[in-house]
Design a protein around this motif. Structure first.
Motif, PDB file in Angstrom:
ATOM      1  N   UNK A 167      32.888  96.906  30.773  1.00 20.28           N
ATOM      2  CA  UNK A 167      32.955  97.736  31.981  1.00 20.28           C
ATOM      3  C   UNK A 167      31.698  98.592  32.102  1.00 20.28           C
ATOM      4  N   UNK A 168      31.239  99.165  30.989  1.00 19.82           N
ATOM      5  CA  UNK A 168      30.021  99.979  31.003  1.00 19.82           C
ATOM      6  C   UNK A 168      28.832  99.173  31.510  1.00 19.82           C
ATOM      7  N   UNK A 201      34.933 105.373  42.364  1.00 20.10           N
ATOM      8  CA  UNK A 201      34.956 104.075  43.057  1.00 20.10           C
ATOM      9  C   UNK A 201      34.125 103.008  42.346  1.00 20.10           C
ATOM     10  N   UNK A 202      32.969 103.399  41.825  1.00 20.39           N
ATOM     11  CA  UNK A 202      32.118 102.453  41.095  1.00 20.39           C
ATOM     12  C   UNK A 202      32.793 102.004  39.805  1.00 20.39           C
ATOM     13  N   UNK A 203      33.441 102.954  39.100  1.00 19.10           N
ATOM     14  CA  UNK A 203      34.156 102.643  37.871  1.00 19.10           C
ATOM     15  C   UNK A 203      35.309 101.680  38.151  1.00 19.10           C
ATOM     16  N   UNK A 204      36.076 101.954  39.205  1.00 25.39           N
ATOM     17  CA  UNK A 204      37.219 101.090  39.530  1.00 25.39           C
ATOM     18  C   UNK A 204      36.765  99.685  39.886  1.00 25.39           C
ATOM     19  N   UNK A 205      35.677  99.592  40.621  1.00 27.21           N
ATOM     20  CA  UNK A 205      35.153  98.278  41.000  1.00 27.21           C
ATOM     21  C   UNK A 205      34.718  97.488  39.765  1.00 27.21           C
ATOM     22  N   UNK A 217      45.342  92.701  32.800  1.00 25.55           N
ATOM     23  CA  UNK A 217      46.124  93.358  33.838  1.00 25.55           C
ATOM     24  C   UNK A 217      46.053  94.847  33.531  1.00 25.55           C
ATOM     25  N   UNK A 218      45.179  95.555  34.245  1.00 26.47           N
ATOM     26  CA  UNK A 218      44.886  96.932  33.871  1.00 26.47           C
ATOM     27  C   UNK A 218      44.149  96.920  32.549  1.00 26.47           C
ATOM     28  N   UNK A 219      44.665  97.640  31.571  1.00 31.16           N
ATOM     29  CA  UNK A 219      44.024  97.681  30.261  1.00 31.16           C
ATOM     30  C   UNK A 219      44.661  96.709  29.278  1.00 31.16           C
ATOM     31  N   UNK A 220      45.619  95.910  29.746  1.00 30.05           N
ATOM     32  CA  UNK A 220      46.366  95.031  28.850  1.00 30.05           C
ATOM     33  C   UNK A 220      46.014  93.567  29.095  1.00 30.05           C
TER      34      UNK A 220
END
Length: 230
Positions: A167-168, A201-205, A217-220
């Protein structure tokens, strides 16, 4: 905050596992080899080729070797337990079941049912099996049918770190709609200061893109690759 990523060399376990998954017997043998190598290094370091006093290093090597040896002995016993050579109590001293029998139990006092027992729980169950009148079972009997889709807490934590690191990296491939930071740039405050965290918003994208790519699915994880199956 940057997360430590696993190296390709670290991820390659072919040198320690003959099959798809490491057996406890293999783990015990590998640990005993490390123990021996550490003790050999400690002995050789007593007279190095250069005149340097290595007493502290030698002591540390021998201490580490002792810890590794304890792990090796423990894994050797666990290998026998898993093979069914050692009798185990059917319940803990509290009367709580484990393995398949724990699927319908609560066991709230200890963080949930012990469906998959820990190292120390199995060792205690082996000790308790020697009590007079104790009802016993074996690991294969008690764990019959468990293993499908299971992964250890350590594996789950590693996969979470890998996801966070991805993600980073993904964040920096996106333009921020909040501060207009372009690809490769960190997000900025209104006054133009670089921020260590991206705008939401950038993080979610970035998270959505990574989760779709990794099958989360999310973090799982939706599926657990290389999970133990029976």
């Amino acid at each position: 905050m940057k997360t430590q990523q696993e190296t390709a060399t670290e991820a390659d376990t072919s040198a320690v596992a003959a099959g798809r998954h490491l057996t406890l017997d293999e783990l015990a043998t590998e640990l005993s080899a490390i123990d021996l190598r550490l003790r050999q290094l400690a002995r050789a370091a007593e007279v190095p080729s250069s005149p340097v006093e290595l007493t502290d290093v030698i002591s540390s090597l021998r201490s580490t070797a002792s810890t590794v040896r304890e792990h090796a002995d423990r894994m050797s016993l666990l290998a026998r337990i898993v093979a069914g050579d050692v009798q185990l109590a059917t319940t803990f001293a509290t009367g709580d079941p484990w393995g398949v029998a724990a699927r319908t139990s609560d066991r709230l006092d200890f963080g949930g049912p012990a469906i998959v027992p820990t190292v120390w729980q199995l060792l205690r169950l082996a000790q308790d099996a020697n009590r007079p009148g104790c009802e016993t079972t074996t690991y294969p009997e008690a764990m019959d049918g468990i293993g499908i889709g299971w992964e250890s807490k350590a594996a789950s934590a590693r996969r979470r770190r890998e996801r966070d690191a991805a993600v980073e990296n993904e964040v920096l491939t996106l333009e921020c709609t909040s501060c207009k930071a372009s690809e490769g740039e960190q997000c900025k405050t209104k006054s133009g200061w670089a921020a260590d965290r991206p705008h939401a918003p950038r993080q979610r994208q970035a998270e959505a893109a990574v989760d779709e790519r990794l099958g989360y699915l999310g973090a799982n994880p939706v599926a657990v690759p290389d999970a133990l199956t029976q």
